[in-house]
Design a protein around this motif. Structure first.
Motif, PDB file in Angstrom:
ATOM      1  N   THR A 192      37.223  31.648  58.591  1.00  0.00           N
ATOM      2  CA  THR A 192      36.896  30.466  58.936  1.00  0.00           C
ATOM      3  C   THR A 192      36.940  30.223  60.708  1.00  0.00           C
ATOM      4  O   THR A 192      37.471  31.187  61.336  1.00  0.00           O
ATOM      5  CB  THR A 192      37.652  29.464  58.721  1.00  0.00           C
ATOM      6  N   VAL A 193      36.137  29.416  61.205  1.00  0.00           N
ATOM      7  CA  VAL A 193      35.888  29.342  62.717  1.00  0.00           C
ATOM      8  C   VAL A 193      36.943  29.215  63.616  1.00  0.00           C
ATOM      9  O   VAL A 193      37.279  29.950  64.550  1.00  0.00           O
ATOM     10  CB  VAL A 193      34.768  28.178  63.025  1.00  0.00           C
ATOM     11  N   ASN A 194      38.157  28.476  63.002  1.00  0.00           N
ATOM     12  CA  ASN A 194      39.320  28.408  63.660  1.00  0.00           C
ATOM     13  C   ASN A 194      40.348  29.461  63.218  1.00  0.00           C
ATOM     14  O   ASN A 194      41.353  29.154  63.350  1.00  0.00           O
ATOM     15  CB  ASN A 194      39.687  26.921  63.526  1.00  0.00           C
ATOM     16  N   LYS A 195      40.075  30.335  62.245  1.00  0.00           N
ATOM     17  CA  LYS A 195      40.971  31.248  61.656  1.00  0.00           C
ATOM     18  C   LYS A 195      42.059  30.631  60.829  1.00  0.00           C
ATOM     19  O   LYS A 195      43.119  31.124  60.915  1.00  0.00           O
ATOM     20  CB  LYS A 195      41.147  32.272  62.605  1.00  0.00           C
ATOM     21  N   SER A 196      41.499  29.700  60.218  1.00  0.00           N
ATOM     22  CA  SER A 196      42.740  28.742  59.338  1.00  0.00           C
ATOM     23  C   SER A 196      42.871  29.616  58.233  1.00  0.00           C
ATOM     24  O   SER A 196      42.088  30.601  57.720  1.00  0.00           O
ATOM     25  CB  SER A 196      42.320  27.495  58.952  1.00  0.00           C
ATOM     26  N   LEU A 197      44.080  29.577  57.687  1.00  0.00           N
ATOM     27  CA  LEU A 197      44.582  30.255  56.411  1.00  0.00           C
ATOM     28  C   LEU A 197      44.152  29.356  54.911  1.00  0.00           C
ATOM     29  O   LEU A 197      44.357  28.349  55.262  1.00  0.00           O
ATOM     30  CB  LEU A 197      46.022  30.669  56.558  1.00  0.00           C
ATOM     31  N   TYR A 198      43.889  29.787  54.087  1.00  0.00           N
ATOM     32  CA  TYR A 198      43.981  29.458  52.745  1.00  0.00           C
ATOM     33  C   TYR A 198      45.260  29.706  51.912  1.00  0.00           C
ATOM     34  O   TYR A 198      45.667  30.955  51.800  1.00  0.00           O
ATOM     35  CB  TYR A 198      42.761  29.890  51.953  1.00  0.00           C
ATOM     36  N   LEU A 199      46.085  28.937  51.490  1.00  0.00           N
ATOM     37  CA  LEU A 199      47.325  28.925  50.731  1.00  0.00           C
ATOM     38  C   LEU A 199      46.673  28.554  49.390  1.00  0.00           C
ATOM     39  O   LEU A 199      46.573  27.094  49.155  1.00  0.00           O
ATOM     40  CB  LEU A 199      48.229  28.048  51.279  1.00  0.00           C
ATOM     41  N   ASN A 200      46.838  29.318  48.442  1.00  0.00           N
ATOM     42  CA  ASN A 200      46.325  29.119  47.041  1.00  0.00           C
ATOM     43  C   ASN A 200      47.979  28.752  46.219  1.00  0.00           C
ATOM     44  O   ASN A 200      48.619  29.744  46.205  1.00  0.00           O
ATOM     45  CB  ASN A 200      45.466  30.064  46.486  1.00  0.00           C
ATOM     46  N   LEU A 201      47.945  27.586  45.594  1.00  0.00           N
ATOM     47  CA  LEU A 201      49.073  27.627  44.704  1.00  0.00           C
ATOM     48  C   LEU A 201      48.615  26.937  43.584  1.00  0.00           C
ATOM     49  O   LEU A 201      47.845  26.177  43.237  1.00  0.00           O
ATOM     50  CB  LEU A 201      49.959  26.105  45.275  1.00  0.00           C
ATOM     51  N   ASP A 202      48.883  28.051  42.246  1.00  0.00           N
ATOM     52  CA  ASP A 202      48.611  27.702  41.099  1.00  0.00           C
ATOM     53  C   ASP A 202      49.669  27.504  40.081  1.00  0.00           C
ATOM     54  O   ASP A 202      50.691  28.289  39.893  1.00  0.00           O
ATOM     55  CB  ASP A 202      47.595  28.770  40.752  1.00  0.00           C
ATOM     56  N   TYR A 203      49.507  26.614  39.245  1.00  0.00           N
ATOM     57  CA  TYR A 203      50.535  26.236  38.013  1.00  0.00           C
ATOM     58  C   TYR A 203      50.137  27.249  36.943  1.00  0.00           C
ATOM     59  O   TYR A 203      50.818  28.075  36.309  1.00  0.00           O
ATOM     60  CB  TYR A 203      50.451  24.934  37.463  1.00  0.00           C
ATOM     61  N   PHE A 204      48.838  27.841  36.954  1.00  0.00           N
ATOM     62  CA  PHE A 204      48.256  28.631  36.000  1.00  0.00           C
ATOM     63  C   PHE A 204      47.225  29.492  36.575  1.00  0.00           C
ATOM     64  O   PHE A 204      46.298  28.969  37.409  1.00  0.00           O
ATOM     65  CB  PHE A 204      47.970  28.027  34.721  1.00  0.00           C
ATOM     66  N   LEU A 205      47.442  31.031  36.497  1.00  0.00           N
ATOM     67  CA  LEU A 205      46.182  31.734  37.123  1.00  0.00           C
ATOM     68  C   LEU A 205      45.751  32.738  36.096  1.00  0.00           C
ATOM     69  O   LEU A 205      46.922  33.681  35.524  1.00  0.00           O
ATOM     70  CB  LEU A 205      46.680  32.288  38.326  1.00  0.00           C
ATOM     71  N   MET A 206      44.576  32.973  35.668  1.00  0.00           N
ATOM     72  CA  MET A 206      44.329  33.926  34.600  1.00  0.00           C
ATOM     73  C   MET A 206      44.560  35.373  35.007  1.00  0.00           C
ATOM     74  O   MET A 206      44.608  35.560  36.219  1.00  0.00           O
ATOM     75  CB  MET A 206      42.721  33.776  34.308  1.00  0.00           C
ATOM     76  N   GLY A 207      44.918  36.199  34.128  1.00  0.00           N
ATOM     77  CA  GLY A 207      45.202  37.571  34.308  1.00  0.00           C
ATOM     78  C   GLY A 207      44.016  38.521  34.884  1.00  0.00           C
ATOM     79  O   GLY A 207      42.883  38.074  34.593  1.00  0.00           O
ATOM     80  N   VAL A 208      44.269  39.517  35.563  1.00  0.00           N
ATOM     81  CA  VAL A 208      43.047  40.462  35.944  1.00  0.00           C
ATOM     82  C   VAL A 208      42.210  40.849  34.879  1.00  0.00           C
ATOM     83  O   VAL A 208      40.975  41.010  35.169  1.00  0.00           O
ATOM     84  CB  VAL A 208      43.709  41.603  36.891  1.00  0.00           C
ATOM     85  N   GLY A 209      42.808  40.967  33.760  1.00  0.00           N
ATOM     86  CA  GLY A 209      42.011  41.648  32.639  1.00  0.00           C
ATOM     87  C   GLY A 209      41.259  40.765  31.791  1.00  0.00           C
ATOM     88  O   GLY A 209      40.402  41.162  30.814  1.00  0.00           O
ATOM     89  N   GLY A 210      41.496  39.301  32.158  1.00  0.00           N
ATOM     90  CA  GLY A 210      40.740  38.524  31.417  1.00  0.00           C
ATOM     91  C   GLY A 210      41.852  37.251  30.770  1.00  0.00           C
ATOM     92  O   GLY A 210      42.504  36.987  31.446  1.00  0.00           O
ATOM     93  N   ASP A 211      41.536  36.678  29.396  1.00  0.00           N
ATOM     94  CA  ASP A 211      42.317  35.481  28.957  1.00  0.00           C
ATOM     95  C   ASP A 211      43.631  36.133  28.616  1.00  0.00           C
ATOM     96  O   ASP A 211      43.775  36.770  27.684  1.00  0.00           O
ATOM     97  CB  ASP A 211      41.220  35.230  27.560  1.00  0.00           C
ATOM     98  N   VAL A 212      44.498  35.503  29.393  1.00  0.00           N
ATOM     99  CA  VAL A 212      45.906  35.929  29.243  1.00  0.00           C
ATOM    100  C   VAL A 212      46.813  34.488  29.297  1.00  0.00           C
ATOM    101  O   VAL A 212      46.494  33.949  30.437  1.00  0.00           O
ATOM    102  CB  VAL A 212      46.731  36.889  29.943  1.00  0.00           C
TER     103      VAL A 212
END
Length: 213
Positions: A192-212
């Motif tokens: 981003t132009v001002n080099k801001s950071l994105y903080l991702n907060l997830d209650y649920f996040l799928m696994g790398v391999g797919g539907d888990v």
């Protein structure tokens, strides 16, 4: 990915939030603001979302959210993630958390991770390690996350959900989810132009391999 996109969950054209009712009340110790929104894509309502913000006189903030998918999403096997993405100032680079670590881990990639308190610098999390960019840097099972600058100013995020036995997922990145989705090589990533950071907060996040889950 095609099924999510055809249902309206397209990272390149994400659903928009259309908020209606706004209710505010307060007492001697807190102010409560409640919002009621619809998440809409291509004139279809995908989710109903109710969120309350409780602001206390000690400066703390409690956020409670309930998300209900509509019938048009019921045919999907799963949702990729449910959570928030926040913008932080670029100097918020000292990260301390209680969760799984010290390296990245996901719901289907965490048996080699230990539960503990880990102190890392955001530089260890923010740059994609993959030639073809994608989701990266997640930490599972987090009970609390502290993000501060060099002077010690910042915030602490605490998972106090009575229904959450797994804890929160979180990651920090210079790149938005949309940028990661569109990039085909690391040279396509842009800060981003001002080099801001994105903080991702997830209650649920799928696994790398797919539907888990």
């Amino acid at each position: 990915y095609y099924r999510w996109k055809s249902a309206g969950l397209d990272p390149d054209n994400p659903p928009i939030s259309v908020c209606g009712h706004l209710v505010t009340h307060h007492d001697d110790t807190k102010v409560v603001v409640s919002t009621y929104c619809k998440l809409v894509s291509n004139d279809r309502i995908l989710f109903f979302q109710g969120t309350s913000y409780e602001v206390y006189d000690d400066g703390s903030l409690k956020v409670s959210t309930e998300i209900t998918p509509t019938k048009c999403l019921h045919r999907l096997l799963s949702l990729p993630r449910v959570g928030y993405s926040l913008n932080l100032r670029s100097n918020m680079q000292n990260v301390l958390y209680l969760g799984l670590g010290p390296s990245e881990n996901y719901i289907d990639r965490k048996t080699s991770s230990d539960q503990g308190v880990f102190h890392i610098h955001s530089d260890e999390m923010i740059n994609s390690p993959y030639i073809v960019p994608g989701e990266y840097g997640n930490r599972c099972g987090c009970r609390w996350i502290s993000v501060r600058n060099e002077e010690g100013d910042g915030m602490v995020i605490v998972d106090d959900s009575a229904n959450s036995s797994e804890g929160l997922n979180f990651s920090i990145s210079f790149h938005s989810q949309q940028n990661l989705q569109q990039a085909t090589h690391t040279c396509d990533l842009h800060k981003t132009v001002n080099k801001s950071l994105y903080l991702n907060l997830d209650y649920f996040l799928m696994g790398v391999g797919g539907d888990v889950g």
